[in-house]
Design a protein around this motif. Structure first.
Motif, PDB file in Angstrom:
ATOM      1  N   THR A 159      -4.738 -20.574  -6.965  1.00 18.92           N
ATOM      2  CA  THR A 159      -4.549 -21.529  -5.879  1.00 18.92           C
ATOM      3  C   THR A 159      -4.442 -20.820  -4.535  1.00 18.92           C
ATOM      4  N   GLU A 160      -3.684 -19.715  -4.497  1.00 19.15           N
ATOM      5  CA  GLU A 160      -3.537 -18.949  -3.261  1.00 19.15           C
ATOM      6  C   GLU A 160      -4.868 -18.356  -2.814  1.00 19.15           C
ATOM      7  N   LEU A 161      -5.685 -17.943  -3.762  1.00 17.82           N
ATOM      8  CA  LEU A 161      -7.018 -17.421  -3.432  1.00 17.82           C
ATOM      9  C   LEU A 161      -7.900 -18.519  -2.854  1.00 17.82           C
ATOM     10  N   GLN A 162      -7.860 -19.683  -3.470  1.00 23.33           N
ATOM     11  CA  GLN A 162      -8.694 -20.792  -2.998  1.00 23.33           C
ATOM     12  C   GLN A 162      -8.271 -21.275  -1.621  1.00 23.33           C
ATOM     13  N   GLU A 163      -6.978 -21.143  -1.308  1.00 21.01           N
ATOM     14  CA  GLU A 163      -6.484 -21.574  -0.002  1.00 21.01           C
ATOM     15  C   GLU A 163      -6.601 -20.484   1.052  1.00 21.01           C
ATOM     16  N   GLY A 164      -7.153 -19.316   0.671  1.00 20.35           N
ATOM     17  CA  GLY A 164      -7.363 -18.252   1.640  1.00 20.35           C
ATOM     18  C   GLY A 164      -6.163 -17.377   1.897  1.00 20.35           C
ATOM     19  N   GLN A 165      -5.079 -17.566   1.141  1.00 16.34           N
ATOM     20  CA  GLN A 165      -3.894 -16.727   1.342  1.00 16.34           C
ATOM     21  C   GLN A 165      -4.098 -15.329   0.773  1.00 16.34           C
ATOM     22  N   LEU A 166      -5.011 -15.209  -0.199  1.00 16.64           N
ATOM     23  CA  LEU A 166      -5.340 -13.918  -0.807  1.00 16.64           C
ATOM     24  C   LEU A 166      -6.841 -13.711  -0.751  1.00 16.64           C
ATOM     25  N   THR A 167      -7.268 -12.442  -0.670  1.00 19.17           N
ATOM     26  CA  THR A 167      -8.680 -12.094  -0.723  1.00 19.17           C
ATOM     27  C   THR A 167      -8.864 -11.005  -1.764  1.00 19.17           C
ATOM     28  N   LEU A 168      -9.612 -11.308  -2.815  1.00 20.19           N
ATOM     29  CA  LEU A 168      -9.805 -10.336  -3.876  1.00 20.19           C
ATOM     30  C   LEU A 168     -10.565  -9.101  -3.407  1.00 20.19           C
ATOM     31  N   ALA A 169     -11.397  -9.262  -2.360  1.00 19.46           N
ATOM     32  CA  ALA A 169     -12.144  -8.110  -1.857  1.00 19.46           C
ATOM     33  C   ALA A 169     -11.215  -7.012  -1.366  1.00 19.46           C
ATOM     34  N   GLU A 170     -10.012  -7.390  -0.906  1.00 18.36           N
ATOM     35  CA  GLU A 170      -9.045  -6.390  -0.455  1.00 18.36           C
ATOM     36  C   GLU A 170      -8.696  -5.419  -1.585  1.00 18.36           C
ATOM     37  N   LEU A 171      -8.781  -5.903  -2.817  1.00 20.41           N
ATOM     38  CA  LEU A 171      -8.342  -5.096  -3.947  1.00 20.41           C
ATOM     39  C   LEU A 171      -9.392  -4.110  -4.437  1.00 20.41           C
ATOM     40  N   ARG A 172     -10.557  -4.057  -3.752  1.00 19.19           N
ATOM     41  CA  ARG A 172     -11.556  -3.062  -4.123  1.00 19.19           C
ATOM     42  C   ARG A 172     -11.088  -1.668  -3.764  1.00 19.19           C
ATOM     43  N   ARG A 173     -10.222  -1.589  -2.770  1.00 19.89           N
ATOM     44  CA  ARG A 173      -9.726  -0.282  -2.366  1.00 19.89           C
ATOM     45  C   ARG A 173      -8.842   0.288  -3.468  1.00 19.89           C
ATOM     46  N   SER A 174      -8.697   1.601  -3.446  1.00 18.39           N
ATOM     47  CA  SER A 174      -7.857   2.256  -4.446  1.00 18.39           C
ATOM     48  C   SER A 174      -6.405   1.909  -4.217  1.00 18.39           C
ATOM     49  N   GLN A 175      -5.580   2.144  -5.237  1.00 21.78           N
ATOM     50  CA  GLN A 175      -4.161   1.850  -5.119  1.00 21.78           C
ATOM     51  C   GLN A 175      -3.534   2.668  -3.997  1.00 21.78           C
ATOM     52  N   THR A 176      -4.025   3.898  -3.803  1.00 21.57           N
ATOM     53  CA  THR A 176      -3.493   4.752  -2.736  1.00 21.57           C
ATOM     54  C   THR A 176      -3.738   4.123  -1.374  1.00 21.57           C
ATOM     55  N   THR A 177      -4.963   3.594  -1.180  1.00 17.74           N
ATOM     56  CA  THR A 177      -5.303   2.957   0.083  1.00 17.74           C
ATOM     57  C   THR A 177      -4.450   1.722   0.299  1.00 17.74           C
ATOM     58  N   LEU A 178      -4.251   0.949  -0.759  1.00 18.68           N
ATOM     59  CA  LEU A 178      -3.419  -0.245  -0.634  1.00 18.68           C
ATOM     60  C   LEU A 178      -1.995   0.127  -0.225  1.00 18.68           C
ATOM     61  N   ASP A 179      -1.453   1.163  -0.853  1.00 18.05           N
ATOM     62  CA  ASP A 179      -0.092   1.581  -0.530  1.00 18.05           C
ATOM     63  C   ASP A 179       0.010   2.026   0.922  1.00 18.05           C
ATOM     64  N   ALA A 180      -1.032   2.733   1.408  1.00 14.23           N
ATOM     65  CA  ALA A 180      -0.999   3.231   2.770  1.00 14.23           C
ATOM     66  C   ALA A 180      -1.115   2.116   3.788  1.00 14.23           C
TER      67      ALA A 180
END
Length: 459
Positions: A159-180
């Protein structure tokens, strides 16, 4: 024409070229930006589709699990468990298509695999006419409760993805990049928090004891060969390594400890041509777990048959008796032979040792006894209630039986079934092995043999 005029003309030409280049670069930048945007949309759409498939599959697993607790007949149990298995496989494929690391959804991925395998095991039992037991029904209820919570959490994230609150494309980055980026990128940080929340809220899953790789009976089982043996000190382990290699003790040096299910001490010694040979010796009992040489192998001189004979001789000298060659394969000038232990006239496939021989020198360059150390023991074999003729009747018409023997066939859950092993030739000279249960008279397993100049593989 004055020099000043020529200079001004040259400047104008250069400026014109620069302007044209800038215009071209601007156009190209616009084109590439548009392509990048299209690619970004395509990737995000594919991730969204995979996530939607995951949510649907988990919801369907949940629904099928809820139905399964009301099952009364083997036929219905088999049908529902097959459905659960299929939906769990769909969920696994969807998870594989998503940009999540194994750490981010470790429990979710493990739960989906466990449900699918357990359902597959129950469907096989149901196919044999067995009714689901009270304990298995309780396990299905527990799995259903966990699936319901997981489905609810994934649905909320959808539901959050459909409403634009989340973007799965953001998760393509590595976990290190996400943490930074967590402090500077609210969307990425929130996505990571959502994934962690799903894992943190994962309910307790029942302990499953069944014939499969996720069964609790496989956890922390000590190697049978090492049971009751004393710890061996470093000096004795070094002597064992030297004797195994056939070299003096002074040539063997301690490299360190190896952890894992079978703790070992790792030793190294000089090999021919400046290479190194490593030997792992178990701390408990002082058994050689493995040996490997780093020497590059040259052009093969020894035939596979001659190399296999050297492997057999090496095993006998190392103290392993009653070992029968099963299959071999040659790769990169190295012949690796699989040996299984034979208890009387029964071949025990779990008691496996692999010996590798370099075909340029005919010397052993590799040894691995993990299977043997883990499973080897004297078995109390079950009574054979199906005679040879009955078992042979399970070999289909059009298939010629070439050889037969008794074999203990391991399952994914490390249980063993006593079978008749029939090695057969089918159409187009294809070879296969058909295992018939020696107590039920039903086909237990079928293997296809892939044979070429390099050796034999099984499917």
């Amino acid at each position: 024409m004055s020099m000043e005029y020529k200079r001004r003309k040259s400047v104008i030409v250069v400026i014109s070229y620069l302007a044209a280049a800038a215009l071209t670069l601007g156009v190209l930048a616009g084109v590439y930006y548009e392509r990048a945007q299209r690619y970004e949309r395509t990737v995000n759409n594919s991730y969204q589709h995979a996530f939607d498939e995951l949510v649907t599959a988990v919801e369907e697993v949940d629904a099928a699990l809820q139905k399964s607790v009301y099952v009364m007949s083997p036929a219905m149990a088999g049908s529902l468990c097959t459905e659960i298995f299929g939906k769990a496989m769909t969920a696994q494929m969807s998870l594989g298509a998503l940009p999540f690391s194994s750490q981010e959804l470790e429990q979710t991925a493990g739960f989906v695999s466990r449900v699918g395998d357990y359902a597959y095991a129950l469907s096989r039992s149901a196919a044999g006419g067995r009714v689901i037991s009270a304990e298995e029904l309780e396990n299905l209820r527990g799995l259903s409760n966990a699936a319901s919570v997981l489905a609810l959490n994934l649905k909320g994230m959808q539901t959050e993805l459909q409403e634009g609150q989340l973007t799965l494309a953001e998760l393509r980055r590595s976990q290190t990049t996400l943490d930074a980026q967590e402090e500077n990128s609210p969307a990425a940080a929130y996505a990571g928090d959502s994934l962690r929340l799903i894992e943190q809220e994962f309910p307790e899953v029942p302990a499953l004891i069944y014939d499969g790789p996720f069964s609790e009976h496989l956890t922390g089982v000590p190697p049978k060969t090492l049971e009751g043996l004393e710890e061996v000190d470093e000096n004795r382990c070094r002597q064992i390594a030297a004797e195994f290699l056939g070299v003096s003790r002074g040539r063997v040096h301690l490299e360190g400890d190896l952890g894992g299910e079978i703790p070992c001490l790792l030793y190294a010694a000089d090999d021919e041509g400046g290479a190194t040979v490593w030997v792992a010796v178990t701390k408990k009992g002082g058994k050689v777990l493995s040996m490997l040489s780093s020497r590059p192998v040259g052009t093969a001189v020894f035939t596979p048959e001659a190399a296999a004979e050297e492997a057999k001789r090496f095993l006998l000298e190392a103290g392993y008796t009653d070992m029968q060659e099963t299959y071999h394969i040659s790769q990169g000038g190295v012949l690796t032979v699989n040996f299984a232990w034979k208890q009387g006239d029964v071949l025990c496939y779990s008691d496996l040792i692999k010996v590798s021989v370099a075909q340029d020198t005919g010397k052993v360059c590799g040894f691995e006894a993990r299977g043997y150390l883990t499973a080897h023991c004297w078995r109390e074999l079950p009574e054979i209630t199906v005679d040879y003729t009955q078992a042979l009747s399970k070999v289909p018409e059009g298939v010629t039986m070439q050889a037969s023997q008794f074999a203990l066939v391991p399952s994914d859950g490390k249980y063993e079934t006593l079978c008749y092993e029939f090695k057969c030739t089918a159409a187009e000279d294809r070879h296969c092995i058909i295992y018939v249960n020696a107590q039920t008279g039903e086909q237990e397993k079928i293997l296809i043999l892939l044979e070429d100049e390099s050796g034999t593989l099984t499917l």
